[in-house]
Scaffold this motif. Structure first.
Motif, mmCIF file in Angstrom:
data_model
loop_
_atom_site.group_PDB
_atom_site.id
_atom_site.type_symbol
_atom_site.label_atom_id
_atom_site.label_comp_id
_atom_site.label_asym_id
_atom_site.label_seq_id
_atom_site.Cartn_x
_atom_site.Cartn_y
_atom_site.Cartn_z
ATOM 1 N N ALA A 179 21.987 -27.873 11.005
ATOM 2 C CA ALA A 179 22.075 -27.597 12.448
ATOM 3 C C ALA A 179 23.307 -28.275 13.046
ATOM 4 C CB ALA A 179 20.809 -28.079 13.155
ATOM 5 N N VAL A 180 23.594 -29.495 12.618
ATOM 6 C CA VAL A 180 24.786 -30.196 13.108
ATOM 7 C C VAL A 180 26.048 -29.453 12.678
ATOM 8 C CG1 VAL A 180 26.144 -32.328 12.895
ATOM 9 C CG2 VAL A 180 23.679 -32.451 13.280
ATOM 10 N N SER A 181 26.075 -28.994 11.436
ATOM 11 C CA SER A 181 27.243 -28.238 10.957
ATOM 12 C C SER A 181 27.431 -26.939 11.731
ATOM 13 C CB SER A 181 27.097 -27.926 9.466
ATOM 14 O OG SER A 181 27.113 -29.104 8.707
ATOM 15 N N MET A 182 26.343 -26.225 11.999
ATOM 16 C CA MET A 182 26.453 -24.957 12.735
ATOM 17 C C MET A 182 26.855 -25.191 14.190
ATOM 18 S SD MET A 182 23.445 -22.484 11.374
ATOM 19 C CE MET A 182 22.320 -23.468 10.412
ATOM 20 N N GLU A 199 35.746 -27.922 27.106
ATOM 21 C CA GLU A 199 34.531 -28.490 27.672
ATOM 22 C C GLU A 199 33.593 -27.423 28.213
ATOM 23 O OE1 GLU A 199 37.609 -28.385 30.945
ATOM 24 O OE2 GLU A 199 37.599 -28.881 28.835
ATOM 25 N N TYR A 200 34.031 -26.175 28.309
ATOM 26 C CA TYR A 200 33.203 -25.121 28.861
ATOM 27 C C TYR A 200 32.386 -24.386 27.806
ATOM 28 C CZ TYR A 200 36.023 -26.004 32.933
ATOM 29 O OH TYR A 200 36.649 -26.613 33.981
ATOM 30 N N ARG A 201 32.452 -24.815 26.605
ATOM 31 C CA ARG A 201 31.651 -24.179 25.561
ATOM 32 C C ARG A 201 30.224 -24.716 25.634
ATOM 33 N NH1 ARG A 201 30.826 -26.612 20.381
ATOM 34 N NH2 ARG A 201 31.220 -28.829 20.448
ATOM 35 N N ALA A 202 29.337 -24.130 24.874
ATOM 36 C CA ALA A 202 27.975 -24.656 24.800
ATOM 37 C C ALA A 202 28.035 -26.027 24.137
ATOM 38 C CB ALA A 202 27.087 -23.721 23.995
ATOM 39 N N PRO A 203 27.427 -27.040 24.746
ATOM 40 C CA PRO A 203 27.479 -28.377 24.136
ATOM 41 C C PRO A 203 26.825 -28.375 22.756
ATOM 42 C CG PRO A 203 26.576 -28.465 26.370
ATOM 43 C CD PRO A 203 26.695 -27.022 25.994
ATOM 44 N N ALA A 204 27.434 -29.096 21.836
ATOM 45 C CA ALA A 204 26.901 -29.161 20.469
ATOM 46 C C ALA A 204 25.465 -29.666 20.478
ATOM 47 C CB ALA A 204 27.785 -30.049 19.600
ATOM 48 N N GLN A 205 25.164 -30.629 21.333
ATOM 49 C CA GLN A 205 23.802 -31.166 21.410
ATOM 50 C C GLN A 205 22.799 -30.084 21.791
ATOM 51 O OE1 GLN A 205 22.784 -34.155 20.441
ATOM 52 N NE2 GLN A 205 20.674 -33.576 20.899
ATOM 53 N N SER A 206 23.172 -29.209 22.710
ATOM 54 C CA SER A 206 22.279 -28.114 23.116
ATOM 55 C C SER A 206 22.069 -27.118 21.971
ATOM 56 C CB SER A 206 22.854 -27.382 24.331
ATOM 57 O OG SER A 206 22.951 -28.240 25.420
ATOM 58 N N LEU A 207 23.129 -26.836 21.220
ATOM 59 C CA LEU A 207 22.994 -25.939 20.071
ATOM 60 C C LEU A 207 22.102 -26.561 18.997
ATOM 61 C CD1 LEU A 207 26.629 -24.551 19.747
ATOM 62 C CD2 LEU A 207 24.578 -23.280 20.409
ATOM 63 N N ILE A 208 22.245 -27.864 18.777
ATOM 64 C CA ILE A 208 21.392 -28.550 17.795
ATOM 65 C C ILE A 208 19.933 -28.483 18.240
ATOM 66 C CG2 ILE A 208 20.826 -30.788 16.775
ATOM 67 C CD1 ILE A 208 23.884 -31.409 16.891
ATOM 68 N N GLU A 209 19.696 -28.728 19.524
ATOM 69 C CA GLU A 209 18.320 -28.655 20.036
ATOM 70 C C GLU A 209 17.758 -27.246 19.862
ATOM 71 O OE1 GLU A 209 18.606 -30.015 24.063
ATOM 72 O OE2 GLU A 209 19.004 -32.091 23.424
ATOM 73 N N TYR A 210 18.580 -26.232 20.132
ATOM 74 C CA TYR A 210 18.139 -24.852 19.943
ATOM 75 C C TYR A 210 17.777 -24.605 18.478
ATOM 76 C CZ TYR A 210 18.334 -19.841 19.229
ATOM 77 O OH TYR A 210 18.025 -18.552 18.840
ATOM 78 N N LEU A 211 18.639 -25.017 17.589
ATOM 79 C CA LEU A 211 18.407 -24.771 16.160
ATOM 80 C C LEU A 211 17.229 -25.567 15.615
ATOM 81 C CD1 LEU A 211 22.110 -24.641 15.009
ATOM 82 C CD2 LEU A 211 20.439 -22.806 14.732
ATOM 83 N N MET A 212 16.934 -26.710 16.192
ATOM 84 C CA MET A 212 15.847 -27.553 15.665
ATOM 85 C C MET A 212 14.482 -27.169 16.234
ATOM 86 S SD MET A 212 17.219 -29.367 13.388
ATOM 87 C CE MET A 212 15.899 -30.490 13.001
ATOM 88 N N GLU A 213 14.437 -26.324 17.268
ATOM 89 C CA GLU A 213 13.150 -25.883 17.790
ATOM 90 C C GLU A 213 12.417 -25.077 16.734
ATOM 91 O OE1 GLU A 213 13.548 -23.715 21.419
ATOM 92 O OE2 GLU A 213 14.532 -25.376 22.429
ATOM 93 N N ARG A 214 11.133 -25.115 16.810
ATOM 94 C CA ARG A 214 10.327 -24.366 15.833
ATOM 95 C C ARG A 214 9.958 -23.023 16.392
ATOM 96 N NH1 ARG A 214 9.296 -26.758 10.951
ATOM 97 N NH2 ARG A 214 9.927 -28.859 11.078
ATOM 98 N N CYS A 216 14.466 -17.091 11.540
ATOM 99 C CA CYS A 216 14.518 -16.478 12.865
ATOM 100 C C CYS A 216 15.441 -17.270 13.796
ATOM 101 C CB CYS A 216 13.115 -16.398 13.445
ATOM 102 S SG CYS A 216 13.051 -15.530 15.011
ATOM 103 N N ARG A 217 15.386 -18.576 13.749
ATOM 104 C CA ARG A 217 16.215 -19.417 14.623
ATOM 105 C C ARG A 217 17.685 -19.298 14.231
ATOM 106 N NH1 ARG A 217 15.366 -21.331 19.655
ATOM 107 N NH2 ARG A 217 13.208 -21.120 19.138
ATOM 108 N N VAL A 218 17.986 -19.277 12.942
ATOM 109 C CA VAL A 218 19.372 -19.145 12.485
ATOM 110 C C VAL A 218 19.914 -17.767 12.856
ATOM 111 C CG1 VAL A 218 20.882 -19.106 10.454
ATOM 112 C CG2 VAL A 218 19.115 -20.861 10.654
ATOM 113 N N MET A 219 19.092 -16.734 12.726
ATOM 114 C CA MET A 219 19.535 -15.393 13.115
ATOM 115 C C MET A 219 19.787 -15.334 14.623
ATOM 116 S SD MET A 219 19.961 -13.675 10.448
ATOM 117 C CE MET A 219 19.551 -13.878 8.733
ATOM 118 N N GLY A 220 19.001 -16.053 15.414
ATOM 119 C CA GLY A 220 19.246 -16.131 16.849
ATOM 120 C C GLY A 220 20.584 -16.780 17.152
#
Length: 173
Positions: A98-101, A158-173, A47-51
């Motif tokens: 998640a880091v790769s994505m 620099e205006y893209r979504a920060p990689a750290q924020s994307l990793i946090e999103y992907l790592m949420e349960r 579900c998180r990857v599809m999001g």
């Protein structure tokens, strides 16, 4: 000059052609992603990857020719992991993926609506944040903006979504 044929197992069968689908068809990509996640023991992460994929759905038509699309990138990434037969524990594998994505080529793009009627007027920018809205939802905003609004896409910026924020999103349960 003749080109070698792809391996037989990569060619569509007559049954697949009759139904209009092949396993490497882009529309089939999300199903393969779900299958690969299950094979890797990450079925609960589907579900998180599809999001994540939904965030970037549609941006591929705006990218440069040859840029890899989000679904194809994730499909290839997971396919390589399945072939690799990882010995990592599931949480380490999930973090590595998640880091790769988060650092995928498609995730490095930024976009904004620029609003400026005259050169003397201050420019107003509405930046796209994929964590808050999908690409198609961002584009739908255009209907409520003035006629002189322009859409700008930028490559790695620099205006893209920060990689750290994307990793946090992907790592949420």
């Amino acid at each position: 000059m003749s080109h070698p044929y792809p391996p037989r197992d990569l060619l569509p069968s007559s049954l697949e052609l009759a139904y209009g689908r092949h396993i490497l068809d882009q529309q089939h990509g999300p199903y393969l992603v779900a299958t690969y996640l299950e094979q890797l023991g990450l079925a609960d992460w589907t579900c998180r990857v599809m999001g994540y994929l939904r965030m970037y759905d549609g941006i591929d038509s705006w990218l440069e020719p040859g840029d890899i699309e989000a679904v194809d990138f994730v499909r290839q990434l997971l396919f390589k992991e399945v072939q690799r037969n990882p010995k990592d524990d599931v949480s380490a594998l999930r973090f590595r993926l998640a880091v790769s994505m988060a650092n995928a080529p498609v995730a490095s793009y930024g976009a904004a609506f620029k609003i400026q009627r005259n050169l003397e007027d201050p420019m107003k920018s509405i930046w796209w944040n994929p964590l808050e809205q999908s690409w198609l939802a961002f584009l739908a905003q255009r209907e409520s903006l003035p006629d002189f609004t322009r859409l700008y896409l930028s490559g790695p910026c620099e205006y893209r979504a920060p990689a750290q924020s994307l990793i946090e999103y992907l790592m949420e349960r």
